[in-house]
Design a protein around this motif. Structure first.
Motif, PDB file in Angstrom:
ATOM      1  N   ALA A 101       0.904  -1.534  -0.275  1.00 30.78           N
ATOM      2  CA  ALA A 101      -0.064  -0.260  -0.154  1.00 30.78           C
ATOM      3  C   ALA A 101       1.045   1.645   0.254  1.00 30.78           C
ATOM      4  CB  ALA A 101      -0.578  -0.232   1.204  1.00 30.78           C
ATOM      5  N   ASN A 102       1.719   1.518   0.691  1.00 29.51           N
ATOM      6  CA  ASN A 102       2.541   2.120   0.974  1.00 29.51           C
ATOM      7  C   ASN A 102       3.753   2.146  -0.416  1.00 29.51           C
ATOM      8  OD1 ASN A 102       2.801   3.450   3.669  1.00 29.51           O
ATOM      9  ND2 ASN A 102       3.745   2.047   3.824  1.00 29.51           N
ATOM     10  N   GLU A 103       4.181   1.252  -1.287  1.00 34.31           N
ATOM     11  CA  GLU A 103       4.480   1.329  -2.413  1.00 34.31           C
ATOM     12  C   GLU A 103       3.756   1.907  -3.689  1.00 34.31           C
ATOM     13  OE1 GLU A 103       6.451  -1.863  -5.431  1.00 34.31           O
ATOM     14  OE2 GLU A 103       6.658  -2.107  -3.624  1.00 34.31           O
ATOM     15  N   VAL A 104       2.356   1.555  -3.453  1.00 36.27           N
ATOM     16  CA  VAL A 104       1.778   1.384  -4.758  1.00 36.27           C
ATOM     17  C   VAL A 104       0.420   2.576  -4.830  1.00 36.27           C
ATOM     18  CG1 VAL A 104       2.064  -0.522  -5.950  1.00 36.27           C
ATOM     19  CG2 VAL A 104       0.250  -0.993  -4.510  1.00 36.27           C
ATOM     20  N   GLY A 105       0.379   2.976  -3.808  1.00 38.58           N
ATOM     21  CA  GLY A 105      -0.658   3.241  -2.604  1.00 38.58           C
ATOM     22  C   GLY A 105      -2.335   2.334  -2.822  1.00 38.58           C
ATOM     23  N   LEU A 106      -3.038   2.878  -1.902  1.00 37.79           N
ATOM     24  CA  LEU A 106      -4.410   2.060  -1.615  1.00 37.79           C
ATOM     25  C   LEU A 106      -5.093   1.736  -2.782  1.00 37.79           C
ATOM     26  CD1 LEU A 106      -5.197   3.709   1.853  1.00 37.79           C
ATOM     27  CD2 LEU A 106      -4.288   1.576   1.319  1.00 37.79           C
ATOM     28  N   LYS A 107      -5.572   2.186  -3.882  1.00 39.15           N
ATOM     29  CA  LYS A 107      -6.242   1.910  -4.635  1.00 39.15           C
ATOM     30  C   LYS A 107      -5.663   1.204  -5.675  1.00 39.15           C
ATOM     31  CE  LYS A 107      -8.777   6.693  -4.976  1.00 39.15           C
ATOM     32  NZ  LYS A 107      -9.207   7.720  -5.060  1.00 39.15           N
ATOM     33  N   ASP A 108      -4.873   0.479  -5.371  1.00 38.15           N
ATOM     34  CA  ASP A 108      -4.386  -0.698  -6.539  1.00 38.15           C
ATOM     35  C   ASP A 108      -4.920  -1.910  -6.623  1.00 38.15           C
ATOM     36  OD1 ASP A 108      -2.112  -2.567  -7.574  1.00 38.15           O
ATOM     37  OD2 ASP A 108      -1.473  -0.735  -8.312  1.00 38.15           O
ATOM     38  N   ARG A 109      -5.676  -2.620  -7.410  1.00 39.88           N
ATOM     39  CA  ARG A 109      -6.241  -3.768  -7.146  1.00 39.88           C
ATOM     40  C   ARG A 109      -5.230  -4.682  -6.775  1.00 39.88           C
ATOM     41  NH1 ARG A 109     -10.129  -6.412  -9.997  1.00 39.88           N
ATOM     42  NH2 ARG A 109      -9.754  -8.572  -9.903  1.00 39.88           N
ATOM     43  N   ARG A 110      -4.023  -4.755  -6.470  1.00 38.77           N
ATOM     44  CA  ARG A 110      -2.937  -5.573  -6.055  1.00 38.77           C
ATOM     45  C   ARG A 110      -2.929  -5.692  -4.027  1.00 38.77           C
ATOM     46  NH1 ARG A 110       2.643  -4.035  -8.939  1.00 38.77           N
ATOM     47  NH2 ARG A 110       1.605  -2.269  -8.408  1.00 38.77           N
ATOM     48  N   VAL A 111      -3.933  -3.895  -3.940  1.00 36.56           N
ATOM     49  CA  VAL A 111      -3.737  -3.762  -2.015  1.00 36.56           C
ATOM     50  C   VAL A 111      -4.906  -4.790  -1.850  1.00 36.56           C
ATOM     51  CG1 VAL A 111      -3.609  -2.349  -0.516  1.00 36.56           C
ATOM     52  CG2 VAL A 111      -2.165  -1.964  -2.453  1.00 36.56           C
ATOM     53  N   LEU A 112      -5.817  -4.784  -2.721  1.00 29.45           N
ATOM     54  CA  LEU A 112      -7.632  -5.031  -2.178  1.00 29.45           C
ATOM     55  C   LEU A 112      -7.179  -6.464  -2.433  1.00 29.45           C
ATOM     56  CD1 LEU A 112     -10.595  -5.511  -2.168  1.00 29.45           C
ATOM     57  CD2 LEU A 112     -10.323  -5.339  -4.493  1.00 29.45           C
ATOM     58  N   ILE A 113      -6.849  -7.259  -3.789  1.00 26.88           N
ATOM     59  CA  ILE A 113      -6.537  -8.796  -3.294  1.00 26.88           C
ATOM     60  C   ILE A 113      -5.259  -9.107  -2.555  1.00 26.88           C
ATOM     61  CG2 ILE A 113      -4.594 -10.271  -4.243  1.00 26.88           C
ATOM     62  CD1 ILE A 113      -6.012  -9.015  -7.312  1.00 26.88           C
ATOM     63  N   LYS A 114      -3.648  -8.169  -1.609  1.00 25.75           N
ATOM     64  CA  LYS A 114      -3.421  -9.075  -0.660  1.00 25.75           C
ATOM     65  C   LYS A 114      -4.407  -9.011   0.490  1.00 25.75           C
ATOM     66  CE  LYS A 114       0.362  -8.948  -0.806  1.00 25.75           C
ATOM     67  NZ  LYS A 114       1.187 -10.340  -1.413  1.00 25.75           N
TER      68      LYS A 114
END
Length: 74
Positions: free
Chosen positions: A21-34
C-alpha cells in the motif's frame, strides 16, 4: 496449521499489505487482493479461536458435572 503459525502468517501478510500500500497506493488492485488474503487468514484465526472456546467450555462443563456428581455421591 498451528495457532502460532497462523499468527505468524497473519503478521507477515499484514506487513506485505502495508508495504504494498505504501509502494503503490491504496487504490491499486494488488492491495485489494492482498487485503482479501489477510481477511481469509483473520477469518481462519477467528474460527479457530471460537471453536477452541466452545471446546473448552464444553469440556469445562462436562468436568463440572462430573465433579458435582462426585460431591453428591459422598
Amino acid at each position: 496449521m498451528k495457532l502460532r503459525q497462523l499468527e505468524d502468517c497473519i503478521e507477515e501478510k499484514r506487513k506485505e499489505l502495508n508495504d504494498l500500500a505504501n509502494e503503490v497506493g491504496l487504490k491499486d488492485r494488488r492491495v485489494l487482493i492482498k487485503s482479501m488474503e489477510l481477511d481469509r487468514l483473520l477469518n481462519k484465526y477467528s474460527d479457530w479461536k471460537c471453536s477452541y472456546r466452545r471446546h473448552t467450555i464444553t469440556n469445562s462443563s462436562q468436568m463440572q458435572e462430573k465433579q458435582h456428581e462426585l460431591v453428591l455421591s459422598y
